[in-house]
Design an enzyme around this catalytic site. Sequence first.
Site, PDB file in Angstrom:
ATOM      1  N   ASP A 104      -7.024  -9.581   2.813  1.00 56.20           N
ATOM      2  CA  ASP A 104      -7.161  -8.260   3.132  1.00 56.20           C
ATOM      3  C   ASP A 104      -7.874  -7.471   2.039  1.00 56.20           C
ATOM      4  O   ASP A 104      -7.661  -6.434   1.575  1.00 56.20           O
ATOM      5  CB  ASP A 104      -5.748  -7.444   3.269  1.00 56.20           C
ATOM      6  CG  ASP A 104      -5.778  -6.391   4.286  1.00 56.20           C
ATOM      7  OD1 ASP A 104      -6.703  -6.328   5.001  1.00 56.20           O
ATOM      8  OD2 ASP A 104      -4.906  -5.459   4.088  1.00 56.20           O
ATOM      9  N   GLY A 140       0.662   8.901  -2.161  1.00 58.66           N
ATOM     10  CA  GLY A 140       0.195   8.120  -1.167  1.00 58.66           C
ATOM     11  C   GLY A 140       1.286   7.614   0.008  1.00 58.66           C
ATOM     12  O   GLY A 140       2.715   7.427  -0.279  1.00 58.66           O
ATOM     13  N   GLU A 141       0.979   7.060   1.000  1.00 61.84           N
ATOM     14  CA  GLU A 141       1.644   6.556   1.960  1.00 61.84           C
ATOM     15  C   GLU A 141       1.162   5.375   2.825  1.00 61.84           C
ATOM     16  O   GLU A 141       0.127   5.835   3.453  1.00 61.84           O
ATOM     17  CB  GLU A 141       2.455   7.593   2.749  1.00 61.84           C
ATOM     18  CG  GLU A 141       3.581   6.828   3.702  1.00 61.84           C
ATOM     19  CD  GLU A 141       4.633   7.835   4.139  1.00 61.84           C
ATOM     20  OE1 GLU A 141       5.489   7.328   4.805  1.00 61.84           O
ATOM     21  OE2 GLU A 141       4.540   9.042   3.773  1.00 61.84           O
ATOM     22  N   GLY A 142       1.582   4.397   2.960  1.00 57.50           N
ATOM     23  CA  GLY A 142       0.829   3.052   3.856  1.00 57.50           C
ATOM     24  C   GLY A 142       1.861   2.665   4.807  1.00 57.50           C
ATOM     25  O   GLY A 142       2.958   3.071   4.798  1.00 57.50           O
ATOM     26  N   GLY A 143       1.614   1.474   5.236  1.00 57.00           N
ATOM     27  CA  GLY A 143       2.670   0.769   6.262  1.00 57.00           C
ATOM     28  C   GLY A 143       3.755   0.493   5.623  1.00 57.00           C
ATOM     29  O   GLY A 143       4.981   0.307   6.356  1.00 57.00           O
ATOM     30  N   PHE A 144       3.682   0.263   4.116  1.00 61.67           N
ATOM     31  CA  PHE A 144       4.944  -0.355   3.570  1.00 61.67           C
ATOM     32  C   PHE A 144       5.727   0.714   3.333  1.00 61.67           C
ATOM     33  O   PHE A 144       7.115   0.606   3.468  1.00 61.67           O
ATOM     34  CB  PHE A 144       4.217  -0.646   2.133  1.00 61.67           C
ATOM     35  CG  PHE A 144       5.497  -1.514   1.255  1.00 61.67           C
ATOM     36  CD1 PHE A 144       6.255  -0.719   0.747  1.00 61.67           C
ATOM     37  CD2 PHE A 144       5.330  -2.689   1.048  1.00 61.67           C
ATOM     38  CE1 PHE A 144       7.418  -1.393  -0.235  1.00 61.67           C
ATOM     39  CE2 PHE A 144       6.066  -3.241   0.300  1.00 61.67           C
ATOM     40  CZ  PHE A 144       7.129  -2.661  -0.365  1.00 61.67           C
ATOM     41  N   LYS A 186       6.266   1.784  -5.237  1.00 62.27           N
ATOM     42  CA  LYS A 186       5.879   1.614  -3.640  1.00 62.27           C
ATOM     43  C   LYS A 186       7.124   1.320  -3.276  1.00 62.27           C
ATOM     44  O   LYS A 186       8.346   0.393  -3.616  1.00 62.27           O
ATOM     45  CB  LYS A 186       5.142   0.517  -3.570  1.00 62.27           C
ATOM     46  CG  LYS A 186       3.602   0.442  -3.510  1.00 62.27           C
ATOM     47  CD  LYS A 186       2.914  -0.901  -3.278  1.00 62.27           C
ATOM     48  CE  LYS A 186       2.777  -1.311  -2.020  1.00 62.27           C
ATOM     49  NZ  LYS A 186       2.027  -2.413  -1.538  1.00 62.27           N
ATOM     50  N   PRO A 204       6.267   5.070   1.281  1.00 63.91           N
ATOM     51  CA  PRO A 204       5.728   6.006   0.240  1.00 63.91           C
ATOM     52  C   PRO A 204       5.313   5.400  -1.070  1.00 63.91           C
ATOM     53  O   PRO A 204       5.908   4.541  -1.368  1.00 63.91           O
ATOM     54  CB  PRO A 204       6.542   7.227   0.304  1.00 63.91           C
ATOM     55  CG  PRO A 204       8.081   6.541   0.568  1.00 63.91           C
ATOM     56  CD  PRO A 204       7.668   5.510   1.711  1.00 63.91           C
ATOM     57  N   VAL A 205       4.484   6.223  -1.607  1.00 69.31           N
ATOM     58  CA  VAL A 205       4.086   5.686  -3.122  1.00 69.31           C
ATOM     59  C   VAL A 205       4.216   6.887  -4.006  1.00 69.31           C
ATOM     60  O   VAL A 205       3.788   7.868  -3.784  1.00 69.31           O
ATOM     61  CB  VAL A 205       2.610   5.235  -3.276  1.00 69.31           C
ATOM     62  CG1 VAL A 205       2.391   4.497  -4.546  1.00 69.31           C
ATOM     63  CG2 VAL A 205       2.343   4.028  -2.180  1.00 69.31           C
TER      64      VAL A 205
END
Length: 411
Positions: free
Chosen positions: A188, A69-73, A90, A75-76
């Site tokens: 959140d 996965g990948e978020g604003g933080f 993370k 890649p995971v």
Amino acid sequence: MYWLLVIGPLLYVQSMRSLILPASATASTSNLIIPLSEELKGLDLQTSSFSLRQIKAATNNFDVANKIGEGGFGPVYKGTLADGTVIAVKQLSAKSKQGNREFVNEIGMISALQHPHLVKLFGCCIEGNQLLLIYEYMENNSLARALFGPLECQLKLDWPTRRKICIGIARGLAYLHEESRLKIVHRDIKATNVLLDKHLNPKISDFGLAKLDEEDNTHISTRVAGTYGYMAPEYAMRGYLTDKADVYSFGIVILEIVSGRSNTNCRPKEESFYLLDWVHVLKEEGNLLGLVDPRLGSNYNKEEVMTMINVAFLCTDVNAATRPAMSSVVSMLEGKASVQEFETDSSRFGDRSSSRAMMKKLYQHLEENRAPESQTHSLSTAGPWTSSSSAADLYPITITSEYLQNRDSAN
């Protein structure tokens, strides 16, 4: 380890308070960047530390095949430690807008918490230019992915499982608000921040935006951060933050669990701007069971469904003071306390229409300037809404127009 669990949270609270600048200094220090090493030194955190060598070995040098996965933080990655423990890593991206503060906040907050329905943080790795958080690996990804992710990733969640997930999230929030030594507002709560283990037990994740209740006795936040569509009206519009903001967000998640639809992508009718609007339309039509996910067919307990929907109504009450505490929510969901049916009495909900209109206008503005799904929005009381990635999803999903078309045709 026992010393860490008892003393660690107290050190964290004291250290976080020492890092808070006086309001008068905000303007002159707005451009000041504190190195991460200095922030961590100030916090004196006693969390487990992993070497970069260990993490590289666990993830096969961050092999793209292990990316989950990948978020604003950033890649995971999935990894396996030398002792066989499966982990989720993370990695703070160099392009991340989250920054050191949220990184430190997440380490401090979650390392101070232990509960079956909160994701477990094993530790962190800070070496060279690498900033990494190491979590327990959750086999079934996020609740959002399970309910309304890509078709090939969705899980067949039957009604008892959905109810179990709902109660589990409520228990986790009750712990944060009322039972933990640190009283915490998550800020959140949403389906992408609820992870599912191999037994489909839910665990709340992503504490980058969490706030200690003790940090601000006035409960007024000067910076609104979270995900639009889930933020309580009083918080989104006035920056008024209490644990009841989490209660509101949880109410939205209940509706997502029952309907199998994402709140921010639900437009079955022209007059239904968000999922909460739709359920109010259904109530007016006397057809609340029309909210139930078609994939369940008739295989659900009507009484339990109505209980969950009515609890969602109570949780999303415009008046924050009348929203129930999460411990009461748990009791109602478990059938240990009666659920007062949601009423539309004008004396109690007289300001609902105007508040909903203001929220709709607010969301319309956000929609016009919408950032990618993996990002959130923050609001300064002194400025306009801007895109931010303050709350990354550990296991984010990307919802495209093509996916929505496929989702609608499948139903």
